[in-house]
Design a protein around this motif. Structure first.
Motif, PDB file in Angstrom:
ATOM      1  N   GLY A  32       0.777  -1.228   0.000  1.00  0.00           N
ATOM      2  CA  GLY A  32       0.000   0.000   0.000  1.00  0.00           C
ATOM      3  C   GLY A  32       0.806   1.273   0.000  1.00  0.00           C
ATOM      4  O   GLY A  32       2.021   1.281   0.220  1.00  0.00           O
ATOM      5  N   THR A  33       0.058   2.351  -0.234  1.00  0.00           N
ATOM      6  CA  THR A  33       0.563   3.717  -0.130  1.00  0.00           C
ATOM      7  C   THR A  33      -0.416   4.490   0.743  1.00  0.00           C
ATOM      8  O   THR A  33      -1.628   4.436   0.519  1.00  0.00           O
ATOM      9  CB  THR A  33       0.670   4.384  -1.519  1.00  0.00           C
ATOM     10  OG1 THR A  33       1.496   3.576  -2.357  1.00  0.00           O
ATOM     11  CG2 THR A  33       1.261   5.787  -1.414  1.00  0.00           C
ATOM     12  N   TYR A  34       0.125   5.181   1.715  1.00  0.00           N
ATOM     13  CA  TYR A  34      -0.663   5.972   2.658  1.00  0.00           C
ATOM     14  C   TYR A  34      -0.865   7.358   2.048  1.00  0.00           C
ATOM     15  O   TYR A  34       0.061   8.158   1.964  1.00  0.00           O
ATOM     16  CB  TYR A  34       0.098   6.033   3.982  1.00  0.00           C
ATOM     17  CG  TYR A  34      -0.633   6.580   5.178  1.00  0.00           C
ATOM     18  CD1 TYR A  34      -2.014   6.573   5.291  1.00  0.00           C
ATOM     19  CD2 TYR A  34       0.101   7.104   6.239  1.00  0.00           C
ATOM     20  CE1 TYR A  34      -2.651   7.069   6.422  1.00  0.00           C
ATOM     21  CE2 TYR A  34      -0.519   7.590   7.374  1.00  0.00           C
ATOM     22  CZ  TYR A  34      -1.897   7.581   7.452  1.00  0.00           C
ATOM     23  OH  TYR A  34      -2.527   8.069   8.575  1.00  0.00           O
ATOM     24  N   LEU A  35      -2.095   7.667   1.627  1.00  0.00           N
ATOM     25  CA  LEU A  35      -2.385   8.847   0.827  1.00  0.00           C
ATOM     26  C   LEU A  35      -2.828  10.069   1.620  1.00  0.00           C
ATOM     27  O   LEU A  35      -2.455  11.199   1.305  1.00  0.00           O
ATOM     28  CB  LEU A  35      -3.487   8.522  -0.192  1.00  0.00           C
ATOM     29  CG  LEU A  35      -3.220   7.363  -1.133  1.00  0.00           C
ATOM     30  CD1 LEU A  35      -4.477   7.046  -1.933  1.00  0.00           C
ATOM     31  CD2 LEU A  35      -2.037   7.683  -2.043  1.00  0.00           C
ATOM     32  N   GLU A  36      -3.702   9.852   2.605  1.00  0.00           N
ATOM     33  CA  GLU A  36      -4.308  10.947   3.370  1.00  0.00           C
ATOM     34  C   GLU A  36      -4.341  10.542   4.833  1.00  0.00           C
ATOM     35  O   GLU A  36      -4.730   9.421   5.147  1.00  0.00           O
ATOM     36  CB  GLU A  36      -5.732  11.208   2.858  1.00  0.00           C
ATOM     37  CG  GLU A  36      -6.454  12.331   3.563  1.00  0.00           C
ATOM     38  CD  GLU A  36      -7.854  12.539   3.011  1.00  0.00           C
ATOM     39  OE1 GLU A  36      -8.831  12.443   3.797  1.00  0.00           O
ATOM     40  OE2 GLU A  36      -7.981  12.781   1.793  1.00  0.00           O
ATOM     41  N   THR A  37      -3.959  11.449   5.727  1.00  0.00           N
ATOM     42  CA  THR A  37      -3.891  11.123   7.142  1.00  0.00           C
ATOM     43  C   THR A  37      -5.237  10.618   7.652  1.00  0.00           C
ATOM     44  O   THR A  37      -6.271  11.248   7.450  1.00  0.00           O
ATOM     45  CB  THR A  37      -3.440  12.347   7.961  1.00  0.00           C
ATOM     46  OG1 THR A  37      -2.167  12.778   7.472  1.00  0.00           O
ATOM     47  CG2 THR A  37      -3.332  12.004   9.441  1.00  0.00           C
ATOM     48  N   ASP A  38      -5.200   9.465   8.297  1.00  0.00           N
ATOM     49  CA  ASP A  38      -6.385   8.850   8.896  1.00  0.00           C
ATOM     50  C   ASP A  38      -6.388   9.226  10.379  1.00  0.00           C
ATOM     51  O   ASP A  38      -5.336   9.238  11.030  1.00  0.00           O
ATOM     52  CB  ASP A  38      -6.314   7.330   8.711  1.00  0.00           C
ATOM     53  CG  ASP A  38      -7.666   6.660   8.762  1.00  0.00           C
ATOM     54  OD1 ASP A  38      -8.634   7.289   9.208  1.00  0.00           O
ATOM     55  OD2 ASP A  38      -7.745   5.477   8.359  1.00  0.00           O
ATOM     56  N   ALA A  39      -7.555   9.538  10.899  1.00  0.00           N
ATOM     57  CA  ALA A  39      -7.703  10.009  12.283  1.00  0.00           C
ATOM     58  C   ALA A  39      -7.001   9.086  13.272  1.00  0.00           C
ATOM     59  O   ALA A  39      -7.187   7.865  13.233  1.00  0.00           O
ATOM     60  CB  ALA A  39      -9.178  10.127  12.638  1.00  0.00           C
ATOM     61  N   GLY A  40      -6.178   9.673  14.135  1.00  0.00           N
ATOM     62  CA  GLY A  40      -5.505   8.925  15.188  1.00  0.00           C
ATOM     63  C   GLY A  40      -4.272   8.166  14.745  1.00  0.00           C
ATOM     64  O   GLY A  40      -3.668   7.448  15.540  1.00  0.00           O
ATOM     65  N   LEU A  41      -3.889   8.310  13.490  1.00  0.00           N
ATOM     66  CA  LEU A  41      -2.734   7.594  12.951  1.00  0.00           C
ATOM     67  C   LEU A  41      -1.661   8.593  12.513  1.00  0.00           C
ATOM     68  O   LEU A  41      -1.935   9.795  12.423  1.00  0.00           O
ATOM     69  CB  LEU A  41      -3.174   6.705  11.777  1.00  0.00           C
ATOM     70  CG  LEU A  41      -4.150   5.593  12.157  1.00  0.00           C
ATOM     71  CD1 LEU A  41      -4.659   4.873  10.914  1.00  0.00           C
ATOM     72  CD2 LEU A  41      -3.520   4.617  13.132  1.00  0.00           C
ATOM     73  N   PRO A  42      -0.445   8.120  12.230  1.00  0.00           N
ATOM     74  CA  PRO A  42       0.610   9.045  11.813  1.00  0.00           C
ATOM     75  C   PRO A  42       0.204   9.840  10.560  1.00  0.00           C
ATOM     76  O   PRO A  42      -0.684   9.441   9.807  1.00  0.00           O
ATOM     77  CB  PRO A  42       1.789   8.115  11.495  1.00  0.00           C
ATOM     78  CG  PRO A  42       1.525   6.879  12.292  1.00  0.00           C
ATOM     79  CD  PRO A  42       0.028   6.735  12.320  1.00  0.00           C
ATOM     80  N   GLU A  43       0.907  10.956  10.357  1.00  0.00           N
ATOM     81  CA  GLU A  43       0.644  11.807   9.202  1.00  0.00           C
ATOM     82  C   GLU A  43       0.996  11.076   7.903  1.00  0.00           C
ATOM     83  O   GLU A  43       2.041  10.429   7.797  1.00  0.00           O
ATOM     84  CB  GLU A  43       1.470  13.089   9.305  1.00  0.00           C
ATOM     85  CG  GLU A  43       1.225  14.051   8.172  1.00  0.00           C
ATOM     86  CD  GLU A  43       2.064  15.314   8.280  1.00  0.00           C
ATOM     87  OE1 GLU A  43       2.034  16.094   7.325  1.00  0.00           O
ATOM     88  OE2 GLU A  43       2.743  15.514   9.310  1.00  0.00           O
ATOM     89  N   ALA A  44       0.111  11.200   6.928  1.00  0.00           N
ATOM     90  CA  ALA A  44       0.355  10.598   5.614  1.00  0.00           C
ATOM     91  C   ALA A  44       1.239  11.506   4.778  1.00  0.00           C
ATOM     92  O   ALA A  44       1.003  12.714   4.673  1.00  0.00           O
ATOM     93  CB  ALA A  44      -0.964  10.353   4.902  1.00  0.00           C
ATOM     94  N   LYS A  45       2.264  10.894   4.179  1.00  0.00           N
ATOM     95  CA  LYS A  45       3.182  11.618   3.301  1.00  0.00           C
ATOM     96  C   LYS A  45       3.510  10.771   2.079  1.00  0.00           C
ATOM     97  O   LYS A  45       4.603  10.864   1.539  1.00  0.00           O
ATOM     98  CB  LYS A  45       4.475  11.946   4.053  1.00  0.00           C
ATOM     99  CG  LYS A  45       4.295  12.783   5.297  1.00  0.00           C
ATOM    100  CD  LYS A  45       5.614  12.913   6.031  1.00  0.00           C
ATOM    101  CE  LYS A  45       5.389  13.508   7.409  1.00  0.00           C
ATOM    102  NZ  LYS A  45       6.603  13.420   8.241  1.00  0.00           N
ATOM    103  N   GLY A  46       2.581   9.901   1.713  1.00  0.00           N
ATOM    104  CA  GLY A  46       2.832   9.031   0.565  1.00  0.00           C
ATOM    105  C   GLY A  46       3.707   7.831   0.894  1.00  0.00           C
ATOM    106  O   GLY A  46       4.262   7.198  -0.007  1.00  0.00           O
ATOM    107  N   GLN A  47       3.809   7.478   2.189  1.00  0.00           N
ATOM    108  CA  GLN A  47       4.636   6.352   2.593  1.00  0.00           C
ATOM    109  C   GLN A  47       4.076   5.035   2.002  1.00  0.00           C
ATOM    110  O   GLN A  47       2.879   4.865   1.874  1.00  0.00           O
ATOM    111  CB  GLN A  47       4.657   6.184   4.122  1.00  0.00           C
ATOM    112  CG  GLN A  47       5.048   7.396   4.908  1.00  0.00           C
ATOM    113  CD  GLN A  47       3.866   8.225   5.365  1.00  0.00           C
ATOM    114  OE1 GLN A  47       3.008   8.576   4.579  1.00  0.00           O
ATOM    115  NE2 GLN A  47       3.832   8.556   6.653  1.00  0.00           N
ATOM    116  N   THR A  48       4.984   4.132   1.699  1.00  0.00           N
ATOM    117  CA  THR A  48       4.566   2.809   1.236  1.00  0.00           C
ATOM    118  C   THR A  48       4.752   1.803   2.359  1.00  0.00           C
ATOM    119  O   THR A  48       5.535   2.022   3.294  1.00  0.00           O
ATOM    120  CB  THR A  48       5.357   2.371  -0.004  1.00  0.00           C
ATOM    121  OG1 THR A  48       6.748   2.339   0.324  1.00  0.00           O
ATOM    122  CG2 THR A  48       5.111   3.315  -1.175  1.00  0.00           C
TER     123      THR A  48
END
Length: 132
Positions: A83-99
């Motif tokens: 996966g790729t983390y696209l948009e910050t999900d509530a209560g989770l780390p900030e999304a920066k396009g991490q895979t």
């Protein structure tokens, strides 16, 4: 269609980003047990979950192995979430396009050829480590 065929159709739809096809695999009263979350009941709640996930994550499942019992009422699958983390999900780390690459598994109940329950498990701590 066998239980394995139904589960394969569900995962193919997931990988294609085809929520409508995923919903077609589900019993209208689906019980969706989310890892680290509440049970969602019904296809409406399932569709809302899919919309949220599509905004926050882009995921493809690979190395899928599907198991089913003899009468087609229960099944399980083991797979890798890529996966790729696209948009910050509530209560989770900030999304920066991490895979991320995460082993996961799902358990299914089937009724009249449709999925009536899905329970998905993965190691949230491992995911957080990978995206932090």
């Amino acid at each position: 269609m066998t239980a394995k065929d139904t589960i394969r159709r569900y995962f193919d739809a997931f990988n294609a980003g085809d929520t409508a096809e995923m919903l077609a695999c589900l019993d209208p009263e689906i019980e969706h047990h989310v890892n680290e979350g509440q049970i969602r009941r019904g296809t409406g709640k399932f569709a809302e979950f899919c919309d949220h996930m599509s905004r926050c994550y882009r995921e493809t499942l690979t190395e899928i192995v599907i198991f089913a019992n003899g009468d087609g009422t229960r099944a399980a699958a083991e797979f890798i979430v890529n996966g790729t983390y696209l948009e910050t999900d509530a209560g989770l780390p900030e999304a920066k396009g991490q895979t991320y690459r995460l082993p996961a598994g799902s358990f299914f109940s089937l009724k009249d050829g449709r999925i009536s329950r899905v329970v998905t498990y993965y190691n949230l701590g491992d995911w957080v480590r990978q995206v932090s």
